[in-house]
Design a protein around this motif. Structure first.
Motif, PDB file in Angstrom:
ATOM      1  N   GLU A  38       0.841  -1.195   0.000  1.00  0.00           N
ATOM      2  CA  GLU A  38       0.000   0.000   0.000  1.00  0.00           C
ATOM      3  C   GLU A  38       0.873   1.240   0.000  1.00  0.00           C
ATOM      4  OE1 GLU A  38      -3.098   0.241  -0.424  1.00  0.00           O
ATOM      5  OE2 GLU A  38      -3.864  -1.770  -0.010  1.00  0.00           O
ATOM      6  N   SER A  39       0.300   2.354  -0.484  1.00  0.00           N
ATOM      7  CA  SER A  39       0.978   3.650  -0.435  1.00  0.00           C
ATOM      8  C   SER A  39      -0.051   4.728  -0.165  1.00  0.00           C
ATOM      9  CB  SER A  39       1.708   3.920  -1.753  1.00  0.00           C
ATOM     10  OG  SER A  39       0.797   3.929  -2.830  1.00  0.00           O
ATOM     11  N   GLY A  40       0.378   5.812   0.443  1.00  0.00           N
ATOM     12  CA  GLY A  40      -0.551   6.845   0.867  1.00  0.00           C
ATOM     13  C   GLY A  40      -0.985   6.586   2.304  1.00  0.00           C
ATOM     14  N   ILE A  41      -1.141   7.645   3.069  1.00  0.00           N
ATOM     15  CA  ILE A  41      -1.382   7.516   4.511  1.00  0.00           C
ATOM     16  C   ILE A  41      -2.646   6.716   4.809  1.00  0.00           C
ATOM     17  CG2 ILE A  41      -1.859   8.804   6.622  1.00  0.00           C
ATOM     18  CD1 ILE A  41      -0.109  11.021   5.554  1.00  0.00           C
ATOM     19  N   TRP A  42      -3.757   7.068   4.187  1.00  0.00           N
ATOM     20  CA  TRP A  42      -5.031   6.442   4.544  1.00  0.00           C
ATOM     21  C   TRP A  42      -5.100   5.001   4.068  1.00  0.00           C
ATOM     22  CZ3 TRP A  42      -6.878   9.003   8.254  1.00  0.00           C
ATOM     23  CH2 TRP A  42      -6.735  10.393   8.301  1.00  0.00           C
ATOM     24  N   SER A  43      -4.508   4.695   2.940  1.00  0.00           N
ATOM     25  CA  SER A  43      -4.470   3.306   2.481  1.00  0.00           C
ATOM     26  C   SER A  43      -3.632   2.448   3.433  1.00  0.00           C
ATOM     27  CB  SER A  43      -3.897   3.234   1.063  1.00  0.00           C
ATOM     28  OG  SER A  43      -4.709   3.932   0.148  1.00  0.00           O
ATOM     29  N   ILE A  44      -2.546   3.019   3.931  1.00  0.00           N
ATOM     30  CA  ILE A  44      -1.703   2.296   4.882  1.00  0.00           C
ATOM     31  C   ILE A  44      -2.458   2.048   6.188  1.00  0.00           C
ATOM     32  CG2 ILE A  44       0.372   2.477   6.301  1.00  0.00           C
ATOM     33  CD1 ILE A  44       1.722   3.911   4.006  1.00  0.00           C
ATOM     34  N   VAL A  45      -3.203   3.047   6.652  1.00  0.00           N
ATOM     35  CA  VAL A  45      -3.974   2.887   7.894  1.00  0.00           C
ATOM     36  C   VAL A  45      -5.018   1.784   7.743  1.00  0.00           C
ATOM     37  CG1 VAL A  45      -5.646   4.016   9.407  1.00  0.00           C
ATOM     38  CG2 VAL A  45      -3.587   5.236   8.706  1.00  0.00           C
ATOM     39  N   GLN A  46      -5.713   1.754   6.611  1.00  0.00           N
ATOM     40  CA  GLN A  46      -6.704   0.698   6.384  1.00  0.00           C
ATOM     41  C   GLN A  46      -6.043  -0.678   6.356  1.00  0.00           C
ATOM     42  OE1 GLN A  46      -9.984   1.123   6.468  1.00  0.00           O
ATOM     43  NE2 GLN A  46      -9.621   3.310   6.820  1.00  0.00           N
ATOM     44  N   PHE A  47      -4.867  -0.754   5.756  1.00  0.00           N
ATOM     45  CA  PHE A  47      -4.148  -2.027   5.719  1.00  0.00           C
ATOM     46  C   PHE A  47      -3.762  -2.470   7.135  1.00  0.00           C
ATOM     47  CE2 PHE A  47      -0.020  -4.196   5.723  1.00  0.00           C
ATOM     48  CZ  PHE A  47      -0.313  -5.320   4.967  1.00  0.00           C
ATOM     49  N   LEU A  48      -3.282  -1.520   7.947  1.00  0.00           N
ATOM     50  CA  LEU A  48      -2.896  -1.855   9.314  1.00  0.00           C
ATOM     51  C   LEU A  48      -4.095  -2.306  10.142  1.00  0.00           C
ATOM     52  CD1 LEU A  48      -0.375   1.052  10.028  1.00  0.00           C
ATOM     53  CD2 LEU A  48       0.162  -1.355   9.644  1.00  0.00           C
ATOM     54  N   TYR A  53      -4.021  -3.877  13.732  1.00  0.00           N
ATOM     55  CA  TYR A  53      -3.489  -2.685  14.404  1.00  0.00           C
ATOM     56  C   TYR A  53      -4.482  -1.534  14.245  1.00  0.00           C
ATOM     57  CZ  TYR A  53       0.830  -5.388  14.237  1.00  0.00           C
ATOM     58  OH  TYR A  53       1.767  -6.380  14.371  1.00  0.00           O
ATOM     59  N   ASP A  54      -5.503  -1.541  15.104  1.00  0.00           N
ATOM     60  CA  ASP A  54      -6.597  -0.580  14.986  1.00  0.00           C
ATOM     61  C   ASP A  54      -6.693   0.247  16.265  1.00  0.00           C
ATOM     62  OD1 ASP A  54      -8.816   0.860  14.376  1.00  0.00           O
ATOM     63  OD2 ASP A  54     -10.174  -0.850  14.136  1.00  0.00           O
ATOM     64  N   LEU A  55      -6.333   1.526  16.167  1.00  0.00           N
ATOM     65  CA  LEU A  55      -6.422   2.410  17.331  1.00  0.00           C
ATOM     66  C   LEU A  55      -7.864   2.764  17.683  1.00  0.00           C
ATOM     67  CD1 LEU A  55      -3.483   4.917  16.651  1.00  0.00           C
ATOM     68  CD2 LEU A  55      -3.536   3.030  18.288  1.00  0.00           C
ATOM     69  N   ASP A  56      -8.784   2.608  16.726  1.00  0.00           N
ATOM     70  CA  ASP A  56     -10.192   2.961  16.955  1.00  0.00           C
ATOM     71  C   ASP A  56     -11.051   1.749  17.287  1.00  0.00           C
ATOM     72  OD1 ASP A  56      -9.518   5.565  16.370  1.00  0.00           O
ATOM     73  OD2 ASP A  56     -10.105   5.426  14.268  1.00  0.00           O
ATOM     74  N   ALA A  57     -10.436   0.650  17.658  1.00  0.00           N
ATOM     75  CA  ALA A  57     -11.199  -0.582  17.884  1.00  0.00           C
ATOM     76  C   ALA A  57     -12.191  -0.453  19.040  1.00  0.00           C
ATOM     77  CB  ALA A  57     -10.235  -1.743  18.152  1.00  0.00           C
ATOM     78  N   LYS A  58     -11.879   0.382  20.037  1.00  0.00           N
ATOM     79  CA  LYS A  58     -12.740   0.501  21.215  1.00  0.00           C
ATOM     80  C   LYS A  58     -13.790   1.606  21.078  1.00  0.00           C
ATOM     81  CE  LYS A  58      -9.144  -1.195  24.366  1.00  0.00           C
ATOM     82  NZ  LYS A  58      -8.348  -0.906  25.591  1.00  0.00           N
ATOM     83  N   LEU A  59     -13.813   2.321  19.966  1.00  0.00           N
ATOM     84  CA  LEU A  59     -14.780   3.404  19.780  1.00  0.00           C
ATOM     85  C   LEU A  59     -16.104   2.857  19.252  1.00  0.00           C
ATOM     86  CD1 LEU A  59     -12.556   6.185  18.150  1.00  0.00           C
ATOM     87  CD2 LEU A  59     -12.981   5.736  20.576  1.00  0.00           C
ATOM     88  N   ASP A  60     -17.207   3.466  19.710  1.00  0.00           N
ATOM     89  CA  ASP A  60     -18.518   3.089  19.182  1.00  0.00           C
ATOM     90  C   ASP A  60     -18.803   3.879  17.904  1.00  0.00           C
ATOM     91  OD1 ASP A  60     -19.279   5.680  19.992  1.00  0.00           O
ATOM     92  OD2 ASP A  60     -19.970   4.952  21.934  1.00  0.00           O
TER      93      ASP A  60
END
Length: 324
Positions: A38-48, A53-60
């Protein structure tokens, strides 16, 4: 980088200025199992996130919607003021931003990449109605000035325009309206943070990583005209404390060997030429070492000539003096 650090992922930094290594010629790019995925910040975040590796896993759902709204606000208002401070304040660009970019990209990319980034920033801000002028003139006068400026650009080489701009490099632009939009954004962020350690409690989320990514470029970067830093440090101490907290949590990443400027230049030139010159079939045996070496030397010479001519054309090196 902040996201990777906050989610405790194991990774290594590979410095490069060659965007050709990524699938869509965009940096940053992430390599997984020796393959650029992946390349680009948001594509990398989705891949992670898919890899766990999800920092928002606990958010509703409501908190996720709020996070998306605040991230959009930051990218809308705060980025504009940051680009203005970097590229449209001539003193900042000439004395701080351009030297840093030149050091980062290295020779020969440092000769034209900083100017290209400045042009892109000016186009974005102009599209959003933001110019370097503090006082807004009427539409008729603005159209006339724009027409005269375009005529001037067509007649005068680019290097003289940059020199002319340098005469106003020390002009004070701290009262520009773009900083008022940034203040509104910072007000909302400060209220959302409140007295909490992070925006949504005791654990960092994607919003914390995004806000730190932009505020760190303001708080920890010294500029000749540092209007944004003065605003943040004097009026929003809670946001500064947030940046310090995340900064203390981040560790220096392991860094692999950096590619040389010659290899980066060859990769970029090879990519440019391959997109314009179609491959042709030859009757020679490609397995012959002599033919292979000759072909490689020919491509290298063609790449060097292409980059050299492109630099001359882009920067208007050649000019014909007007007759007296």
């Amino acid at each position: 980088m902040t996201y990777l650090q906050l989610c405790n992922a194991e990774w290594k930094l590979c410095p490069t200025s060659n965007a050709g290594i990524s699938p869509n010629s965009c940096l940053p790019a992430i390599t997984y199992k020796n393959t650029v995925v992946e390349s680009g910040i948001w594509s990398i975040v989705q891949f992670l996130k898919k890899e766990g590796y999800d920092l928002d896993a606990k958010l509703d759902e409501e908190q996720l919607a709020q996070s998306a709204a605040y991230i959009s606000l930051v990218q809308d208002s705060l980025v504009d003021s940051l680009l203005f401070s970097w590229y449209l304040v001539s003193e900042n660009f000439a004395d701080a931003i351009r030297p840093r970019l030149a050091k980062m990209f290295g020779f020969p990319l440092s000769m034209f990449i900083p100017t290209q980034l400045k042009d892109h920033a000016e186009e974005r801000l102009k599209f959003r109605g933001i110019t370097s002028e503090i006082e807004k003139v009427d539409e008729k006068q603005e159209a006339e000035q724009s027409s005269n400026l375009q005529t001037l650009k067509n007649k005068i080489p680019r290097i003289y325009l940059l020199a002319k701009e340098g005469f106003n490099r020390h002009a004070d632009k701290s009262s520009h309206p773009v900083y008022k939009h940034a203040t509104k954004c910072l007000d909302l962020l400060s209220k959302k943070l409140g007295n909490k350690q992070y925006f949504f409690g005791d654990s960092p989320t994607m919003l914390d990583a995004v806000v730190y990514g932009y505020l760190s470029l303001i708080v920890y970067l010294d500029l000749p005209q540092n209007t944004l830093k003065d605003i943040v440090t004097k009026d929003y101490p809670k946001l500064v404390i947030l940046c310090d907290r995340i900064r203390d949590r981040i560790k220096k990443p392991a860094v692999s060997a950096e590619q040389s400027w010659s290899s980066n230049l060859y990769s970029i030139a090879k990519q440019c030429i391959s997109s314009y010159i179609p491959q042709t079939k030859t009757r020679r045996d490609d397995s012959d070492p002599d033919n292979s070496q000759l072909s490689e030397n020919t491509r290298s010479i063609a790449c060097a000539l292409f980059v050299f001519l492109g630099y001359i054309v882009y920067n208007d090196v050649f000019s014909v003096p007007a007759s007296k």
